[in-house]
Design a protein around this motif. Structure first.
Motif, PDB file in Angstrom:
ATOM      1  N   TYR A 107      33.957  42.539  40.963  1.00  0.00           N
ATOM      2  CA  TYR A 107      33.446  42.745  42.324  1.00  0.00           C
ATOM      3  C   TYR A 107      34.086  41.879  43.399  1.00  0.00           C
ATOM      4  O   TYR A 107      34.062  42.237  44.565  1.00  0.00           O
ATOM      5  CB  TYR A 107      31.922  42.551  42.340  1.00  0.00           C
ATOM      6  N   SER A 108      34.630  40.717  43.044  1.00  0.00           N
ATOM      7  CA  SER A 108      35.126  39.850  44.119  1.00  0.00           C
ATOM      8  C   SER A 108      36.499  40.324  44.600  1.00  0.00           C
ATOM      9  O   SER A 108      37.169  41.108  43.936  1.00  0.00           O
ATOM     10  CB  SER A 108      35.247  38.409  43.605  1.00  0.00           C
ATOM     11  N   ASN A 109      36.901  39.832  45.760  1.00  0.00           N
ATOM     12  CA  ASN A 109      38.214  40.169  46.288  1.00  0.00           C
ATOM     13  C   ASN A 109      39.311  39.712  45.342  1.00  0.00           C
ATOM     14  O   ASN A 109      40.313  40.383  45.151  1.00  0.00           O
ATOM     15  CB  ASN A 109      38.424  39.490  47.656  1.00  0.00           C
ATOM     16  N   TRP A 110      39.068  38.506  44.785  1.00  0.00           N
ATOM     17  CA  TRP A 110      40.058  37.970  43.854  1.00  0.00           C
ATOM     18  C   TRP A 110      40.233  38.913  42.665  1.00  0.00           C
ATOM     19  O   TRP A 110      41.356  39.210  42.250  1.00  0.00           O
ATOM     20  CB  TRP A 110      39.614  36.591  43.366  1.00  0.00           C
ATOM     21  N   GLY A 111      39.112  39.417  42.146  1.00  0.00           N
ATOM     22  CA  GLY A 111      39.172  40.312  41.006  1.00  0.00           C
ATOM     23  C   GLY A 111      39.924  41.588  41.338  1.00  0.00           C
ATOM     24  O   GLY A 111      40.743  42.065  40.541  1.00  0.00           O
ATOM     25  N   ALA A 138      33.086  38.467  38.652  1.00  0.00           N
ATOM     26  CA  ALA A 138      34.084  38.155  39.663  1.00  0.00           C
ATOM     27  C   ALA A 138      35.261  39.121  39.563  1.00  0.00           C
ATOM     28  O   ALA A 138      35.798  39.588  40.576  1.00  0.00           O
ATOM     29  CB  ALA A 138      34.568  36.713  39.484  1.00  0.00           C
TER      30      ALA A 138
END
Lengths: 292, 382
Positions: free
Chosen positions: A159-163, A156
């Motif tokens: 790769y995630s937006n939050w990350g 996460a």
């Protein structure tokens, strides 16, 4: 040799739990530069709710309640206290969390009184043999759960937006805000995630296999051992938190066996001191630079 | 701790021109106020009974320790969670130095108690200096957790060095304090003042008051002098301090040693107050991490770096459980026992926990800043 192998496995099992806790410190520190001294009280709070609800909900339901409420308490601390004092610097906020920690811990220890319940009912507490080594199920479950959670977090984070938002904010707060990253949302999630991890950790800490004691003030102090884990890994390094956690677990297990049980608590801190003298920002931490 | 810490010396300077003649009045007024406080403290043993005096002595222990901690945390900007360790070190040093020789269970040197008290301060200061190379390399929170290591080492030391500490189960009794042959117990010459017999409680009160006043005056002197300036320079910006010719390492080491000397004195006082040195079995006890945090609470509540603020912080954190315990007998509070009972210690933990939160949220300068604001206001209204 067998004893040694067994100690390593036990140490890694404990270390996995310390890694979960240390990761919580690191996430909060990365997002806000605040060191959360209240982490131990999040652990206690989650564990206490498991105890309260498990008659009604069973172990699985109660554990979920415990994990979520530890997360929500962390979120509440951030939203109600920290986010309201933006003028204060990170160090003052760290001191504020000490105040929170004192209140929550004292209240839960008071509520527990002399009952020191164990939390790990879900798996068989009986140790089993594997190739001459005695293994504790709690350690294996802890290792598995920690591996899954830490991998998930790492993915996460990568790769995630939050990350991405989180990493941007850790890099440069102002620049991230100017690029349209909502700093308050990133901060709040960081606290929530750290709280959830603390809630997971307590399920392993307050067990027969892990500490030999139930939920108590001692649980809080075990959570405190994650402090040196986070510090020796480097407060702003997620990989450091994992390595630090495992090192702390191994040092504790080995020194309890080969030196003395009393010494094992200080051994962890001693190892941390040695690491800090050589590398003042921990093994993987970013070195602080001063521009003159 | 750096930017928000406001010490009394750093208080925003009043505009220099036009000169305000009223400012000159503030100094004598303040001196008179301090003197009046001292007179009251000197007179209190004539009116209070032993239990209250005992409570007051405990607050003075807190005051000495908190003054030391505020120097290193507030003035020099180095977070220390090791104060409980220096309390244990000071208490042990006093017990060992003054202990009777020839006891085969514990080591004792049979020194004069007055000398042993001094020795306790020196030993604690040396231990502080020994930690200085580590302290000098680390900053902020890293130093805070590193200093926490000392508390855990102290726990292990207390458990394993039974010849020195007496062990966790029994502990050891320190030699009763005496100065030039004058005992601070119920023995010795019968003295009475205005019809009040001056016995152990009163004598110890005066001893502790003397130590607190000395501690206070020395700290004020340090803060206002060259040493204090170098501490604050290092706190505010190490690089700038080094450029200005301040030896950063020396300032840091000095602050740590001075603060641990204070901790050692407070530790020796603690042992005398309890009349026993008893190392902890777990990390929560007389010399545990919760004590380190309590001292930090005194410093934060008082206002980081403010010496008089530390006094008020000690009054709240160390005084509250004592006062509540004394009152509870009269009021019938806290009579519950066993599970979930509210004890005076628990209630005061809630109070100082909340006080830390409120102070950081609303008044980062602590109670000292509030006091400063009040004096400024009254002066303007005059």
């Amino acid at each position: 040799m067998n004893t040694f192998l067994q100690l390593v496995v036990n140490g890694l099992g404990k270390g996995a739990v310390f890694a979960l806790l240390a990761l919580g410190f690191v996430i909060i520190f990365k997002a806000t530069e605040v060191v959360n001294f209240a982490h131990g009280s999040l652990v206690l709070f989650g564990g206490y709710l498991v105890v309260v609800t498990r008659d009604a909900l069973g172990w699985v339901g109660a554990s979920l309640v415990g994990i979520v409420s530890a997360g929500l308490l962390a979120l509440a601390v951030e939203r109600l206290l920290l986010s309201r004092s933006r003028h204060a610097d990170a160090n003052s906020l760290a001191l504020l969390t000490i105040g929170v920690d004192v209140i929550v811990t004292e209240e839960i220890v008071r509520r527990l009184g002399v009952t020191l319940p164990f939390l790990g009912d879900a798996w068989d507490a009986k140790p089993f043999q594997l190739g001459g080594i005695t293994l504790f199920r709690t350690h294996l479950v802890a290792l598995g759960v920690a591996a899954v959670l830490i991998t998930a977090f790492w993915l996460a984070f990568k790769y995630s937006n939050w990350g991405v938002a989180m990493r941007a904010q850790a890099e440069n707060r102002e620049a991230a805000a100017l690029m349209g990253i909502r700093s308050s949302r990133v901060t709040a999630t960081a606290w929530l995630v750290a709280g959830l991890l603390a809630g997971v950790a307590v399920l392993f800490i307050a067990t027969q296999d892990f500490s030999g004691a139930g939920l108590s003030r001692g649980t809080h102090s075990i959570a405190l051992a994650a402090f040196p884990a986070a510090i020796l890994g480097g407060l702003d390094s997620t990989a450091g938190a994992v390595v630090g956690g495992l090192v702390v677990g191994l040092v504790e297990a080995l020194s309890a066996q080969y030196v003395s049980f009393d010494f094992s608590k200080s051994a962890v801190f001693l190892v941390m001191l040695v690491v800090l003298v050589v590398r003042p920002s921990g093994l993987f931490g970013t070195r602080e630079r001063t521009r003159v | 701790m750096s930017d928000s810490a406001v010490s009394e010396v750093d208080a925003p300077a009043e505009p220099q021109s036009p000169p305000r003649p009223r400012r000159d009045l503030a100094k004598p007024v303040r001196a008179v106020a301090w003197l009046a406080l001292l007179v009251v403290l000197l007179a209190l043993p004539l009116y209070l009974d032993a239990a209250w005096l005992k409570a007051g002595q405990y607050m003075m222990i807190g005051a000495v320790g908190a003054i030391g901690l505020t120097l290193v945390v507030g003035q020099a900007g180095q977070l220390s969670l090791a104060h409980a360790f220096f309390l244990l070190a000071g208490g042990t040093a006093y017990s060992v130095l003054s202990g009777p020789t020839g006891d085969d269970r514990v080591v004792g040197f049979g020194l004069d108690p007055g000398l042993s008290l001094l020795g306790a301060v020196v030993v604690a200061a040396l231990l502080g200096l020994a930690f200085a190379p580590v302290a000098g390399r680390l900053r902020g929170i890293y130093l805070g957790v590193a200093s926490l290591a000392l508390v855990f080492l102290g726990l292990y030391f207390g458990q394993s060095a039974e010849e020195l500490t007496g062990g966790t189960s029994t502990g050891r009794t320190p030699a009763p304090f005496s100065l030039f042959g004058f005992p601070f117990t119920n023995d010795g010459p019968e003295i009475s003042l205005l019809g009040v017999p001056i016995r152990q409680a009163e004598r110890t009160w005066y001893l502790f008051l003397l130590l607190t006043v000395v501690a206070f005056v020395v700290a004020r002197g340090a803060v206002r002098g060259r040493v204090g300036r170098s501490w604050r320079a290092v706190r505010d910006n190490e690089a700038a301090a080094a450029v200005m010719g301040v030896s950063v390492m020396r300032a840091k080491a000095g602050a740590f040693a001075v603060s641990s000397a204070y901790g050692g004195l407070a530790g020796a006082m603690t042992v005398l107050w309890f009349d026993i040195l008893k190392p902890d079995e777990s990390e929560f006890g007389t010399y545990g991490i919760n004590v380190s945090i309590a001292y930090l609470a005194m410093v934060i509540i008082g206002g980081l770096g403010s010496v008089s603020g530390a006094l008020v912080g000690a009054l709240i954190v160390n005084g509250l459980p004592q006062v509540l315990a004394l009152y509870s007998a009269d009021l019938g509070w806290f009579s519950g026992t066993g599970d979930g009972a509210l004890t005076p210690i628990l209630v005061s933990s809630f109070v100082y926990g909340a006080a830390i939160v409120l102070v950081v949220l609303f008044e980062p300068g602590g109670l000292a800043a509030i006091g400063r604001r009040i004096t400024r206001k009254t002066q303007e209204e005059k």
